[in-house]
Design an enzyme around this catalytic site. Structure first.
Site, mmCIF file in Angstrom:
data_model
loop_
_atom_site.group_PDB
_atom_site.id
_atom_site.type_symbol
_atom_site.label_atom_id
_atom_site.label_comp_id
_atom_site.label_asym_id
_atom_site.label_seq_id
_atom_site.Cartn_x
_atom_site.Cartn_y
_atom_site.Cartn_z
ATOM 1 N N ARG A 126 15.552 82.798 44.666
ATOM 2 C CA ARG A 126 15.429 82.469 43.231
ATOM 3 C C ARG A 126 16.687 81.855 42.631
ATOM 4 N NH1 ARG A 126 12.762 87.471 43.355
ATOM 5 N NH2 ARG A 126 10.541 87.105 43.557
ATOM 6 N N LYS A 148 19.496 67.317 38.556
ATOM 7 C CA LYS A 148 18.130 66.991 38.978
ATOM 8 C C LYS A 148 18.085 67.121 40.489
ATOM 9 C CE LYS A 148 16.236 63.692 35.659
ATOM 10 N NZ LYS A 148 15.729 62.305 35.522
ATOM 11 N N GLU A 190 24.310 51.133 39.965
ATOM 12 C CA GLU A 190 24.258 52.284 39.046
ATOM 13 C C GLU A 190 25.513 52.301 38.163
ATOM 14 O OE1 GLU A 190 21.538 54.128 38.903
ATOM 15 O OE2 GLU A 190 20.564 53.907 40.861
ATOM 16 N N LYS A 232 27.758 60.136 32.047
ATOM 17 C CA LYS A 232 26.592 60.946 32.450
ATOM 18 C C LYS A 232 26.745 62.375 31.934
ATOM 19 C CE LYS A 232 23.101 62.060 35.707
ATOM 20 N NZ LYS A 232 22.408 61.748 36.927
ATOM 21 N N GLU A 242 15.923 65.801 29.790
ATOM 22 C CA GLU A 242 15.347 64.476 29.574
ATOM 23 C C GLU A 242 14.224 64.474 28.545
ATOM 24 O OE1 GLU A 242 15.272 61.930 33.074
ATOM 25 O OE2 GLU A 242 13.532 60.906 32.242
ATOM 26 N N ARG A 246 18.573 61.169 27.830
ATOM 27 C CA ARG A 246 18.769 61.118 29.284
ATOM 28 C C ARG A 246 17.900 60.050 29.923
ATOM 29 N NH1 ARG A 246 19.815 66.051 33.639
ATOM 30 N NH2 ARG A 246 20.038 64.655 35.415
ATOM 31 N N ASN A 250 17.419 55.813 33.097
ATOM 32 C CA ASN A 250 16.366 55.168 33.901
ATOM 33 C C ASN A 250 16.319 53.662 33.675
ATOM 34 O OD1 ASN A 250 15.556 57.652 34.936
ATOM 35 N ND2 ASN A 250 14.195 58.032 33.195
ATOM 36 N N HIS A 253 14.730 51.274 36.145
ATOM 37 C CA HIS A 253 14.019 52.054 37.157
ATOM 38 C C HIS A 253 12.504 51.845 37.147
ATOM 39 C CE1 HIS A 253 17.925 53.824 37.709
ATOM 40 N NE2 HIS A 253 17.489 54.608 38.672
ATOM 41 N N HIS A 257 11.483 50.881 40.707
ATOM 42 C CA HIS A 257 10.616 51.707 41.564
ATOM 43 C C HIS A 257 9.382 50.929 42.002
ATOM 44 C CE1 HIS A 257 12.258 55.870 40.155
ATOM 45 N NE2 HIS A 257 12.983 55.328 41.100
ATOM 46 N N HIS A 271 17.245 51.310 47.127
ATOM 47 C CA HIS A 271 17.063 51.771 45.750
ATOM 48 C C HIS A 271 17.938 51.037 44.723
ATOM 49 C CE1 HIS A 271 16.283 54.524 42.443
ATOM 50 N NE2 HIS A 271 17.591 54.718 42.325
HETATM 51 N N1 LIG Z 1 19.247 63.643 41.420
HETATM 52 C C1 LIG Z 1 19.417 62.519 40.760
HETATM 53 O O1 LIG Z 1 19.730 62.512 39.561
HETATM 54 C C2 LIG Z 1 19.268 61.227 41.499
HETATM 55 C C3 LIG Z 1 19.672 60.020 40.899
HETATM 56 C C4 LIG Z 1 19.561 58.842 41.644
HETATM 57 C C5 LIG Z 1 19.084 58.883 42.959
HETATM 58 N N2 LIG Z 1 18.695 60.051 43.496
HETATM 59 C C6 LIG Z 1 18.212 60.139 44.892
HETATM 60 O O2 LIG Z 1 19.294 59.792 45.736
HETATM 61 C C7 LIG Z 1 18.780 59.312 46.975
HETATM 62 C C8 LIG Z 1 19.522 58.050 47.357
HETATM 63 O O3 LIG Z 1 20.871 58.396 47.532
HETATM 64 P P1 LIG Z 1 21.868 57.501 48.368
HETATM 65 O O4 LIG Z 1 21.727 56.091 47.963
HETATM 66 O O5 LIG Z 1 23.185 58.164 48.293
HETATM 67 O O6 LIG Z 1 21.226 57.564 49.841
HETATM 68 P P2 LIG Z 1 21.459 58.481 51.123
HETATM 69 O O7 LIG Z 1 21.892 59.845 50.780
HETATM 70 O O8 LIG Z 1 20.227 58.353 51.940
HETATM 71 O O9 LIG Z 1 22.672 57.719 51.840
HETATM 72 C C9 LIG Z 1 22.514 56.393 52.262
HETATM 73 C C10 LIG Z 1 22.984 56.205 53.702
HETATM 74 O O10 LIG Z 1 24.406 56.242 53.759
HETATM 75 C C11 LIG Z 1 24.845 57.193 54.719
HETATM 76 N N3 LIG Z 1 26.120 57.700 54.210
HETATM 77 C C12 LIG Z 1 26.316 58.508 53.157
HETATM 78 N N4 LIG Z 1 27.624 58.631 52.892
HETATM 79 C C13 LIG Z 1 28.271 57.888 53.818
HETATM 80 C C14 LIG Z 1 29.637 57.604 54.050
HETATM 81 N N5 LIG Z 1 30.602 58.049 53.240
HETATM 82 N N6 LIG Z 1 29.956 56.804 55.083
HETATM 83 C C15 LIG Z 1 28.966 56.293 55.890
HETATM 84 N N7 LIG Z 1 27.661 56.500 55.697
HETATM 85 C C16 LIG Z 1 27.319 57.301 54.673
HETATM 86 C C17 LIG Z 1 23.730 58.193 54.813
HETATM 87 O O11 LIG Z 1 23.748 58.874 56.035
HETATM 88 C C18 LIG Z 1 22.511 57.294 54.660
HETATM 89 O O12 LIG Z 1 22.217 56.711 55.895
HETATM 90 C C19 LIG Z 1 17.296 59.068 46.761
HETATM 91 O O13 LIG Z 1 16.587 60.097 47.397
HETATM 92 C C20 LIG Z 1 17.124 59.151 45.248
HETATM 93 O O14 LIG Z 1 15.852 59.624 44.882
HETATM 94 C C21 LIG Z 1 18.789 61.223 42.797
#
Ligand SMILES: NC(=O)c1ccc[n+]([C@@H]2O[C@H](COP(=O)([O-])OP(=O)(O)OC[C@H]3O[C@@H](n4cnc5c(N)ncnc54)[C@H](O)[C@@H]3O)[C@@H](O)[C@H]2O)c1
Length: 369
Positions: A126, A148, A190, A232, A242, A246, A250, A253, A257, A271
């Site tokens: 929990r 999130k 971003e 942020k 949100e 907040r 987006n 987005h 998306h 993305h």
């Molecule tokens: N929670 C939120 O508010 C929020 C906001 C935006 C996106 N997201 C989520 O984030 C995810 C995308 O995140 P991302 O773009 O970081 O992708 P990711 O975590 O998949 O990383 C992208 C790639 O880079 C590699 N990698 C990461 N750090 C590295 C480093 N320092 N050196 C070498 N390789 C490295 C990873 O292994 C992966 O292959 C999605 O699932 C999306 O939905 C969440």
């Protein structure tokens, strides 16, 4: 923007759940000292195999020196792990470790690892505390802050999740040096988003310093990450769940998306690239609706192109998705309420607002232009 800095701290003001984001080059070296107050019993470090190969050993060494008993859990990289199967595997490993309910789970990785680990920590016993050590630019400026967390379902991305704020965020910009260039650029979309949505002065700063930060200038990168985290943090403190402001985060987005879905969430479009094109389309739609000066939209697109980000649907390799297909994807997106599409539009650079009052014809027209 203030003078260049090499290290900074931003606080997310959420009362008794407030936490600090520590930003700096080489900040990982301080992880032991920063995490020690939260560590109790064995501390799992969740990461993916790409990040584990490069950044796990130095983190484990720093934790060992701080007398923190860390144990690595390495997940397969990519969205495949942000799933029910990934959650089952991770929570099984966390429970096998007999993690203390008052203990800490560390997420070392990009947004995928942060979202999955945060969700697992949120539901395990929990709610167990967790720390974010984001290793991608996207994660440092966006996903690691704000609480999130989610996994994906077959019906769509991020549909199963909860709000669970981390205890602390440690953003070491030196970790970005090993990030593939394309991932770094996608994260930069971003960064630009913050300027576009709410800070024209920051956008102007990025026009001068953005390319330098991307080319490896640490002081510029620390400054950019700190500024985004500060924006942020302000937004999250005002509207954690949100219900208002907040949603401005987006920006780009709804279009982004839909483009990601139409390209099958494949390497054709990652993305942040979808968000970049999506933001350019949001500017165009705003101009079409006479809300925003055309020159602001042109200036925005010019900056995306100058740093090497895609800025138009035609920049995506392969067959162009049709307007009808994109609109169908938008209708499935969770940013739909009462059957109406929600858009973030702009009155100019730095002046985004949320609206559900957009004629479909105008949307169709920017998607076919
Ligand atoms: N929670 C939120 O508010 C929020 C906001 C935006 C996106 N997201 C989520 O984030 C995810 C995308 O995140 P991302 O773009 O970081 O992708 P990711 O975590 O998949 O990383 C992208 C790639 O880079 C590699 N990698 C990461 N750090 C590295 C480093 N320092 N050196 C070498 N390789 C490295 C990873 O292994 C992966 O292959 C999605 O699932 C999306 O939905 C969440």
């Amino acid at each position: 923007m203030s003078e260049p800095i090499s290290e900074s701290k931003v606080t997310v003001g959420l009362g008794d759940r407030a936490y600090d984001i520590h930003v700096g080059e080489g900040m990982l070296r301080r992880a032991g000292e920063l995490l020690k107050p939260y560590a109790k019993g064995p501390v799992p470090v969740v990461t993916d195999s790409h990040v584990a190969d490069i950044h796990l050993p130095p983190l484990l060494e720093v934790l060992r020196r701080a007398d923190i008993e860390a144990r690595a859990i390495v997940m397969p990289p990519g969205e495949v792990s942000k799933s029910f199967a990934g959650l089952e595997r991770l929570s099984g490993a966390l429970l096998d470790m007999e993690i203390d309910r008052k203990g800490l789970v560390i997420a070392l990785g990009g947004g995928m690892i942060g979202d999955l680990t945060g969700f697992a920590a949120g539901v395990l016993k929990r709610g167990v505390g967790f720390a974010q050590i984001p290793t991608t630019l996207l994660a440092q400026v966006d996903s690691s802050v704000g609480g999130k967390t989610a996994i994906n379902a077959s019906q769509g991305k991020n549909l199963i999740g909860l709000f669970h704020q981390p205890r602390i965020v440690i953003a070491d910009t030196a970790l970005l040096k090993t990030l593939p260039k394309r991932e770094l650029m996608a994260g930069y979309a971003e960064v630009v988003k913050y300027g576009a949505l709410g800070d024209a002065k920051f956008f102007e700063w990025l026009e001068v310093h953005g390319a330098r930060a991307l080319a490896g200038d640490e002081a510029s990168m620390v400054q950019a990450v700190t500024h985004c985290c500060g924006m942020k943090a302000d937004i999250v403190a005002r509207d954690e769940r949100e219900s208002g402001d907040r949603a401005l985060l987006n920006l780009g987005h709804t279009f982004g998306h839909a483009l990601e879905a139409a390209t099958g969430f494949s390497s054709r479009l990652i993305h942040g690239e979808g968000v970049a094109i999506g933001m350019a389309l949001a500017f165009q739609l705003s101009v079409k609706l006479d809300l925003c000066p055309g020159q602001d939209a042109q200036r925005f697109t010019r900056h995306l192109k100058a740093v090497g980000l895609p800025a138009a649907i035609t920049d995506i390799a392969g067959a162009r998705p049709s307007a009808g297909e994109l609109i169908r994807h938008m209708a499935h997106d969770k940013k739909v309420s009462d059957g109406r599409l929600t858009f973030i539009l702009l009155r100019g650079l730095g002046q985004a607002f949320v609206t559900r009052d957009v004629p479909l014809e105008a949307v169709k027209s920017v998607l076919t232009d």
